[in-house]
Structure formats: C-alpha cells, structure tokens
Design a protein around this motif. Structure first.
Motif, short mmCIF file in Angstrom:
data_model
loop_
_atom_site.label_atom_id
_atom_site.label_comp_id
_atom_site.label_asym_id
_atom_site.label_seq_id
_atom_site.Cartn_x
_atom_site.Cartn_y
_atom_site.Cartn_z
N LEU A 85 50.11 60.88 45.27
CA LEU A 85 50.09 61.89 44.22
C LEU A 85 49.77 63.26 44.80
O LEU A 85 49.10 63.34 45.83
N PRO A 86 50.24 64.33 44.16
CA PRO A 86 49.82 65.67 44.60
C PRO A 86 48.33 65.87 44.36
O PRO A 86 47.74 65.23 43.49
N ASP B 117 56.19 60.71 51.24
CA ASP B 117 55.74 61.98 50.68
C ASP B 117 56.64 62.50 49.57
O ASP B 117 56.28 63.44 48.86
N SER C 269 55.25 62.44 45.96
CA SER C 269 54.25 63.48 45.75
C SER C 269 54.90 64.85 45.60
O SER C 269 54.50 65.66 44.75
#
Length: 394
Positions: free
Chosen positions: A50-51, A125, A128
C-alpha cells in the motif's frame, strides 16, 4: 507532546465523529481541511503493498471508508455517485492507474551512483503506485459528491474563512516568537530552520511542511474572504475586517510568491463576473499545462527574470536561482525517460555519480510529477484539474 503516529491513527475517529454529528458537506470539509491544518508532516505509516499513509491521504481515505460503510445524512449527497459521467474524467482516472503500472514495468533496472544503489521497480510495487495515483484524484471525486450545490460552495468559502482566521493567530504567534509550535506539539521541526528567518524576522510554518505552503494557504483564504465580501449583504463589514486581517497576515508570512498569487487573482475574485473568472481560470490552466514545454524549449526568459530580481532583491534572487538550477537538473533527467518517467524510490532525483549523495532540491510539484511519471502522468493529473474548466467555459 503528542506522538505524531498517534495523531494519524486517531484522525479516522475524528472523521467518524464529524460524520455522525454534522451534515455531509460540513463534515467532509472539516475532515479534509482539519487534517491538513493540524496533522503532522513527515510522518507516515508504511504498509506492505500500500502507499504510505500520511496527513494528505489519511483524511481522504477515512472519508472514503465512511462513504463505503455508512450512508451519510442528506439525500442529495447520498444519491450522487462517486464517479462522474464525464468520459474524460473516467478515461483520465483509468489512464492514471494504467500509466502508473507502465512506469513500474519500464523501470525494473537498478541505478548505480557510486556507493548508492537505487533499486529497480518491481511489479510488486505496481499496486502501490496505482493506489497512489488514485488517491491523488480521490479528493476531487469526494468534493464532487459532497460539494456540488451552490450553497455547499458558499459553505466551503465560509469554513476557509473561519479556519484561516483561527490559524492566523498561530501563524502570528510564530512571526513573533519563531516557528516553534510543531516542535512543541509533535516534537520535531519539519524543514530547514534557516529558511524560516527572512527580512530580519520569522516566517511561520505552524503544522505545514514549509512556510511557503502556509503562505499559499493564506493566499487562498484571502481570495475566499474577498469572494464572501462581494456576495455578502448582512455581514459585509465583518468580511471587510476579515479581509484586511488575512491580507496583513499574508504579508507578515514573508512569501513574495504567495503574495503575488493573491494580488494577481484578487481583481478576478472582487470584480469579474462568472464567465470572466472562468476565462481567467482557463488561461491559467493553459499556462500550467504548457509550462514544462516552455521551460524545456527555453521560451521562458529565466535569465532576464533573475537579472531583474538581482537588482531589487539579491537574497530572493539567489533563492530563485537555486530553484531554477535544480529544476533544470531534474528536467534534464526527466527528459531521459520522458513518456512514463523514472518511478519511485527517488529514482527521478539527481544523485552525484561519485559520492552517491542526493543533490536535488525539488520545490515545484510539476517537475516532481514529470520526473516520477513522465508526460503521461503530468498531462493526466493536470488535465483533470484544467480540462473541466474548459468544459465549463464552453
């Protein structure tokens, strides 16, 4: 002293209380605005896949969660869908997510700068990055849901006015006593101390990331109060005093850029009719969209501006020159991968090839977006801000 992470973790509870006690429009504005004004900078909750959760994303995601779990009070906001029917907005939002995935896919190579290695982006990634892009758009979609009526627009201006007047007391305290509030409340100072001593006095910061960002917020408040004063019938005298107070606060913040923004836009807020304001907004949006092209082509007379500034404000000219130099360095690197950018992990920043030290000073969001996501991300993000203005105009 409040632990910064505790403040982030408890904000969803604050948003829940606002949602259960206030009407949807008021609760939404206070949830987002309050988070920006009160939560700590440089604090994040980094979860896998997640970011990072920051003061920018936590309030927005908290509102989204409540929209998903509870029916907000008020029929109009309840019935309005989150996504608009506009094909452009829908395609641009999907494009942002897809371009983020392509940015990750095209940046799998690690970068070597002496002893420093910047890792390549992995498909791991990508999820995200997609969420980060969507979170950028989410506040606009939520604002459309909760602030679509003219009376909601007036409410937004009034809450900006009230918040600005209250926040000005904190800012003026720091003008006199030095920017100490963030250190007293959260235990740290979020930026360089030397940048906040200007003209023989202090530049306030309160709980923002930098005094310049605080000044831009106050310039927005000045414009909001000017608009309220223009519309007011019964409280015109109050808004006149509020305008004078906020304009004086903006001057004392010692930010020439924010002051110029206010001075340039005040005539539109105070005198132009709706269509004139739209035309001016479209011109500004067009200039913003074309700015990176003009900078790359050397059309903007940067050196002449620097020479002019040196004649009157040598100190500000030096500061401006540093920003221009760093923008040129980052722009040169961005042009190496112009379509989808360099991705995250600091890959878009300029790093010394021998020492491995990051030598970048990135002030403008335009160059950050261009470096990370390339022209695709830049055009989609700023297009979502600018194209609706042109659609309103026509």
């Amino acid at each position: 002293m409040i632990p910064p992470l505790f403040a982030l973790f408890t904000w969803p509870l604050v948003v829940l209380i606002l949602a259960r006690t206030l009407d949807p429009a008021r609760a939404f504005v206070l949830a987002i605005l309050g988070g920006q004004l009160l939560l700590p900078e440089l604090t994040e909750i980094d979860l896998p896949l997640l970011p990072a959760l920051t003061k920018q994303s936590v309030p927005v995601l908290s509102v989204l969660l409540l929209v998903a779990l509870f029916q907000p009070r008020g029929g109009s906001a309840e019935a309005r869908p989150l996504m608009p029917q506009s094909r452009f907005v829908l395609l641009a939002t999907i494009g942002l997510a897809f371009s983020a995935l392509l940015t990750v896919a095209l940046n799998g190579d690690p970068l070597f700068y002496g002893p420093t290695i910047l890792p390549g982006m992995r498909l791991y990634d990508g999820f995200s990055q997609i969420l980060s892009s969507l979170i950028t758009v989410l506040p606009l979609l939520l604002a459309r849901k909760f602030l679509a009526r003219p009376e909601d627009h007036m409410l937004l201006l009034k809450l900006l006015c009230i918040a600005g007047l209250a926040y000005s007391l904190l800012a003026l305290f720091e003008v006199r006593m030095s920017p100490q509030l963030n250190r007293w409340v959260y235990g740290f100072f979020p930026h360089s101390w030397v940048q906040h001593f200007r003209g023989g006095g202090w530049r306030p910061i309160v709980f923002f990331s930098h005094g310049l960002v605080l000044s831009v917020f106050f310039s927005m408040v000045v414009l909001a109060v000017a608009g309220l004063r223009r519309q007011a019938v019964e409280k015109r005298k109050f808004y006149t005093y509020a305008f004078g107070w906020m304009f004086l606060t903006l001057i004392l913040c010692k930010s020439l850029g924010a002051l110029i923004i206010a001075l340039l836009l005040l005539p539109a807020a105070m005198f132009l009719r709706t269509r004139g304001q739209l035309i001016m907004a479209c011109v500004i949006a067009g200039l913003i969209m074309a700015f990176p092209v003009a900078r790359s082509a050397g059309i903007i007379p940067i050196q002449q501006i620097l020479d002019y500034a040196e004649q009157y404000e040598p100190e500000r000219a030096i500061s401006f020159g540093v920003r221009v130099f760093n923008e040129d360095q980052m722009l040169a690197k961005a042009n190496e991968r112009p379509i989808f950018g360099w991705g995250g992990w600091g890959r878009s920043r300029v790093v010394d090839s021998e020492t491995g030290k990051d030598v970048t000073i990135a002030d403008g969001y335009w160059i950050i977006a261009l470096g990370v996501g390339g022209w695709i991300r830049y055009l989609l993000e700023f297009g979502l801000l600018g194209v609706p203005l042109f659609l309103l105009l026509i």
